[in-house]
Design an enzyme around this catalytic site. Structure first.
Site, PDB file in Angstrom:
ATOM      1  N   SER A  57      -6.715  -1.096   9.585  1.00 27.45           N
ATOM      2  CA  SER A  57      -7.748  -2.628   9.251  1.00 27.45           C
ATOM      3  C   SER A  57      -8.533  -2.819   9.848  1.00 27.45           C
ATOM      4  O   SER A  57      -8.686  -2.515  10.606  1.00 27.45           O
ATOM      5  CB  SER A  57      -6.173  -3.700   9.356  1.00 27.45           C
ATOM      6  OG  SER A  57      -6.625  -4.564   9.059  1.00 27.45           O
ATOM      7  N   LYS A  97      -3.961  -3.371  16.102  1.00 27.10           N
ATOM      8  CA  LYS A  97      -4.719  -2.564  14.540  1.00 27.10           C
ATOM      9  C   LYS A  97      -5.547  -2.101  16.181  1.00 27.10           C
ATOM     10  O   LYS A  97      -6.757  -1.197  15.353  1.00 27.10           O
ATOM     11  CB  LYS A  97      -4.949  -2.691  13.624  1.00 27.10           C
ATOM     12  CG  LYS A  97      -3.921  -3.650  12.935  1.00 27.10           C
ATOM     13  CD  LYS A  97      -3.090  -2.717  11.989  1.00 27.10           C
ATOM     14  CE  LYS A  97      -2.199  -2.652  11.592  1.00 27.10           C
ATOM     15  NZ  LYS A  97      -1.608  -1.750  11.375  1.00 27.10           N
ATOM     16  N   TYR A 150      -2.134  -8.841  16.276  1.00 28.85           N
ATOM     17  CA  TYR A 150      -2.256  -7.920  14.582  1.00 28.85           C
ATOM     18  C   TYR A 150      -3.332  -7.161  15.165  1.00 28.85           C
ATOM     19  O   TYR A 150      -3.781  -6.168  14.810  1.00 28.85           O
ATOM     20  CB  TYR A 150      -2.757  -8.411  13.843  1.00 28.85           C
ATOM     21  CG  TYR A 150      -2.685  -7.997  12.160  1.00 28.85           C
ATOM     22  CD1 TYR A 150      -1.406  -6.889  11.655  1.00 28.85           C
ATOM     23  CD2 TYR A 150      -3.813  -8.273  11.230  1.00 28.85           C
ATOM     24  CE1 TYR A 150      -1.892  -6.292  11.242  1.00 28.85           C
ATOM     25  CE2 TYR A 150      -3.951  -7.225  10.460  1.00 28.85           C
ATOM     26  CZ  TYR A 150      -2.666  -5.705  10.052  1.00 28.85           C
ATOM     27  OH  TYR A 150      -3.035  -5.574   8.754  1.00 28.85           O
ATOM     28  N   ILE A 161       0.488  -1.448   0.069  1.00 28.32           N
ATOM     29  CA  ILE A 161      -0.197   0.180  -0.169  1.00 28.32           C
ATOM     30  C   ILE A 161       0.764   1.348   0.175  1.00 28.32           C
ATOM     31  O   ILE A 161       0.719   1.802  -0.997  1.00 28.32           O
ATOM     32  CB  ILE A 161      -0.850  -0.135   0.837  1.00 28.32           C
ATOM     33  CG1 ILE A 161      -1.935  -1.514   0.596  1.00 28.32           C
ATOM     34  CG2 ILE A 161      -1.526   1.245   1.404  1.00 28.32           C
ATOM     35  CD1 ILE A 161      -2.694  -1.412   2.091  1.00 28.32           C
TER      36      ILE A 161
END
Length: 264
Positions: free
Chosen positions: A142, A159, A155, A15
């Site tokens: 995310s 996030k 994760y 990204i």
């Protein structure tokens, strides 16, 4: 974004690279940061091929977990371009392991890179923006920052923390001219799963089926850049079932939990 200075971390791939290429088309001045200088140089050349001159692109290798280096990096950008209009905190790691199999050092690394690194660089840049009375800070969060998913405990935790910090930061600084955007990608076709950490800290090295079927990264960049130009506060971007999870979470958290558990 013409002639505005945009600093992108995690700019060496995925990204971050796609955003750099897209902003290059708009004539922005770019600061490209990541740990791999050779890959940054490749991305910089791609941006120059889209019309930027050599002095419009600054390659600035950076490890966001090296907090002591961040003030010097900020000064380098200010010396080169005189200001920072948009900071995109995009550096990050993912995870592919069950909690029971995950070493605490992996959780620590995820938090250091995905959370503390983003906070540290933001804090280093923020005084400059507040002094000017203008600026824009974005972070790549995310869908995992809104919902829980199996094999991603660390994760998701990271996030969720990112979403909380930058949502709170927005309440503090928006009235002083500094905008804050949280980018909320779903499955985007990048190397995020290949580069994810396993339970013992090794590289996962495989592409998830969901990632393989996700949104093209250039299409993702188009959506994000358009939203950043509009100073949108929260930017969901994706095209799959994971995007529906954002709405299910609001309407029926219990239903979302059952669906996530069934996906294990």
């Amino acid at each position: 974004m013409t002639d505005r200075t945009i600093w992108i971390t995690g700019a060496s791939a995925g990204i971050g690279e796609a955003l750099a290429a897209r902003f290059a088309q708009e004539g922005a001045r770019l600061v490209l940061s990541a740990r791999r200088q050779s890959e940054l140089e490749r991305v910089a050349e791609r941006c120059r091929n889209k019309g930027l001159s050599a002095d419009q692109v600054l390659v600035l290798p950076l490890d966001v977990t090296d907090w002591e280096a961040l003030p010097g990096a900020v000064q380098t950008v200010l010396d080169q371009f005189g200001g920072i209009d948009l900071l995109i905190n995009n550096a990050g790691l993912s995870q592919r392991s069950l909690c029971v199999d995950t070493d605490m050092s992996v959780y620590r690394q995820l938090m250091e890179v995905d959370v503390m690194g983003q906070i540290a660089l933001t804090k280093a840049v923020l005084p400059h923006m507040l002094e000017r009375g203008t600026g824009h800070i974005a972070v790549t969060a995310s869908v995992a920052g809104k919902v829980g998913a199996p094999t991603r405990t660390g994760y998701c935790a990271a996030k969720h923390a990112v979403m909380g910090f930058f949502d709170a930061l927005r309440t503090e600084v928006e009235g002083q001219g500094v905008h804050v955007s949280t980018i909320v990608p779903g499955f985007i076709r990048t190397d995020i799963s290949r580069n994810a950490l396993t339970g013992d800290g090794q590289t996962f090295g495989e592409e998830d089926e969901d990632i393989a079927g996700g949104m093209d990264v250039s299409e993702c960049a188009d959506v994000v850049v358009k939203a950043l130009n509009s100073k949108k506060r929260e930017i969901p971007v994706g095209k799959g079932k994971e995007m529906a999870a954002l709405w299910v979470k609001r309407l029926s958290p219990e239903m979302l939990f059952r669906l996530a558990r069934a996906s294990k």
